[in-house]
Design an enzyme around this catalytic site. Sequence first.
Site, PDB file in Angstrom:
ATOM      1  N   HIS A   1     -10.956  -4.789  10.645  1.00 14.53           N
ATOM      2  CA  HIS A   1     -11.243  -4.731   9.021  1.00 14.53           C
ATOM      3  C   HIS A   1     -12.203  -3.897   9.316  1.00 14.53           C
ATOM      4  O   HIS A   1     -13.344  -3.806   8.101  1.00 14.53           O
ATOM      5  CB  HIS A   1     -11.446  -6.068   8.338  1.00 14.53           C
ATOM      6  CG  HIS A   1     -10.701  -6.875   8.179  1.00 14.53           C
ATOM      7  ND1 HIS A   1      -9.419  -7.337   9.437  1.00 14.53           N
ATOM      8  CD2 HIS A   1      -9.745  -7.001   6.786  1.00 14.53           C
ATOM      9  CE1 HIS A   1      -7.973  -8.160   8.283  1.00 14.53           C
ATOM     10  NE2 HIS A   1      -8.431  -7.436   7.401  1.00 14.53           N
TER      11      HIS A   1
ATOM     12  N   GLU B   1       1.131  -1.206  -0.346  1.00 14.10           N
ATOM     13  CA  GLU B   1       0.296   0.225  -0.380  1.00 14.10           C
ATOM     14  C   GLU B   1       0.849   1.260   0.304  1.00 14.10           C
ATOM     15  O   GLU B   1       0.802   2.297  -1.030  1.00 14.10           O
ATOM     16  CB  GLU B   1      -0.840  -0.244   1.393  1.00 14.10           C
ATOM     17  CG  GLU B   1      -2.691  -1.370   1.286  1.00 14.10           C
ATOM     18  CD  GLU B   1      -1.752  -2.349   1.206  1.00 14.10           C
ATOM     19  OE1 GLU B   1      -1.050  -2.364   1.687  1.00 14.10           O
ATOM     20  OE2 GLU B   1      -3.497  -2.604   0.776  1.00 14.10           O
TER      21      GLU B   1
END
Lengths: 381, 343
Positions: free
Chosen positions: B142, B73
């Site tokens: 998450h 990322e």
Amino acid sequence: KLKMLTNISNVLRACAQRNVAAVVMSARTYADFTPEATFEIKKCDTFKLDEAPATQVVLTRDEGLEYYRIMQTIRRMELKADQLYKQKIIRGFCHLYDGQEACAVGIEASINLSDHLITAYRAHGYTLTRGGTVKEIMAELTGRRGGIAKGKGGSMHMYTKHFYGGNGIVGAQVPLGAGVALACKYQGNNQLCVCLYGDGAANQGQIFETYNMANNRYGMGTSVERAAASTDYFRRGEFIPGLRVDGMDLLCVREATRFAADHCRSGKGPILMELQTYRYHGHSMSDPGVSYRTREEIQEVRSKSDPISMLKDRMLSNNMASIEELKEIDVEVRKEIEDAALFATTDPEPPLEELCNHIYYNDAAVEVRGTNPWAKLKSVS
Amino acid sequence: MSFLRGSFIDALVVLQMMVRDALNQAMDEELERDERVFLLGEEVAQYDGAYKVSRGLWKKYGDQRIIDTPISEMGFTGIAVGAAFAGLRPICEFMTFNFSMQAIDQVINSAAKTCYMSAGFQAVPIVFRGPNGSSAGVAAQHSQCFAAWYAHCPGLKVVSPWNSEDAKGLLKAAIRDDNPVVFMENELMYGVPFEMSEEALSKDFVLPIGKAKIERPGNHVTLVSHSRCVGHCLDAAAVLAKEGIECEVINLRSIRPMDTDAIEASVMKTNHLVTVEGGWPQFGVGAEICAKIMEGPAFNYLDAPVTRVTGVDIPMPYAKILEDNSVPQIKDIIFSIKKTLNV
């Protein structure tokens, strides 16, 4: 002979206009100087490369004078910044580049302004080689409206065309630089991006993420191979070719960059250049720079490897320039720096009305909340 | 894409489109319109997208424009921002915004601040998009909502669509915007179908960033929400309507800039305000709305303090009963409205 007389008469005329005693300086014509000479430079250590940069290189008189001027300008500009910082006219962070001039100048010598460059926070030298002026660089350091970023950026955030700063977060510029290179490849314009980082940043994880992606041609092939430049995970550090370069020798840097640029443009992928360079100052102005090294070491590098002295000696000993000529350049450079410093210390600070401008690009004006609910400020693009 | 024909008598074709297909259509149209636009992220190309939002795009546009990245990322976000510096218009997908934390330095320090730091010299025309907030059973790491985190930062625009029209119009606007836009989708909304007007189906359907929409007019209380909770507010409003309480439901669409004027105009009419969000209460979207209302003309029209309905101030638990009780339910919204109205 006729040329020589013309020169003398020009000098006299110029003196007469300035109302100065006419002194005939030694009028050597350009015909007296060696137009170019060949120099032997250090061989670069290579990694995963079949060839290496040349070790015999040619320097012309014109090139030498130009490199000398730019390196001297960087040197003097940085020393002036040191002075202004100690006078508290420059504040915050200030990371100086003196000692490293061969890198910025040598790299620019082998790329074009249409190529791209990005670096970390020790960026004043690159801002200059990439098209900024001393005046607007210094006025940015002093936080004035005439600064290259209108006083909004400061030492670490200067930008010019195809120069993306000036980045404050260690290592962040590396993926950014790869992104610029991706854009070049995408647009098919045969431009390249030089992305600079220090040995500190070399330990950042995002550097290795970037190595992997830069080398991988972005996902062609099957699944494991698509994500990894090398699936020999035990060898993962070592899939990009590299050069180790004497970063104190301008000619070495120029030749290595030429080699590296050819490598990139011919579609062989990324290449790592390790420039062994040396900064005279500490890391920044708050670092005296002598707690982790001795003054003797600094002095030794200065006397044996100074990049500007090296160029000067080469040119003088090969009769490519005269001492007077180089001194004249020094005088001109000094004047440029002084004028710039004067501007930087007298230019007014940015107007408060512009505090909130440039939050967005190409957008309608917006209202910005100030420090209290009644402070409704305005931002234009 | 599923088609459901509406009444022939009206001679109107009523198309139903799922949110994921609206997003897909937006990206497809913008990729076609401007060759500088490209998409990168994990699994966006050959896998058709982790949530199938980019289905078919790689087949149509190829390797150069739809790029699969490794699980890196920070690296690929930096690469996307650098590409934006150099003149391209990247769409950078985060598989979920939870993973954007790995890259948040590039979003904030490299993207958001650069236009300002360069005094307007360097634009960063980039979209960061992906699902945000809670899902179902994916637990604490998450499920976080990042609306407040990103909306805190000047230099970013932050957009949070609810239905398919929002999704398409706002994503097209985000891609066409010359500034960094954080575009927050919702995984649970991807498969929900909504009516799409003919206008919304056109290739130039763009919604303005910074303007809210009144989904349901009402006189008694203003409900302000974004993303999935807008649907919950409408459901609560339907229940309360039977009791004679008429809620005005505002779909924010944009978190930054926020359409404060729309909220104020509504509050000045209804005299009551309830904010509803999935994120945590402290320093959140509702907290910001409260502050804005207090500082503006609508304060004097309030007959009661503003009520915030938010996610519970805990990391998201896993067990279904716990998860269900960690996010605002319709009953919580109804309860809060009645408390606010003192009925």
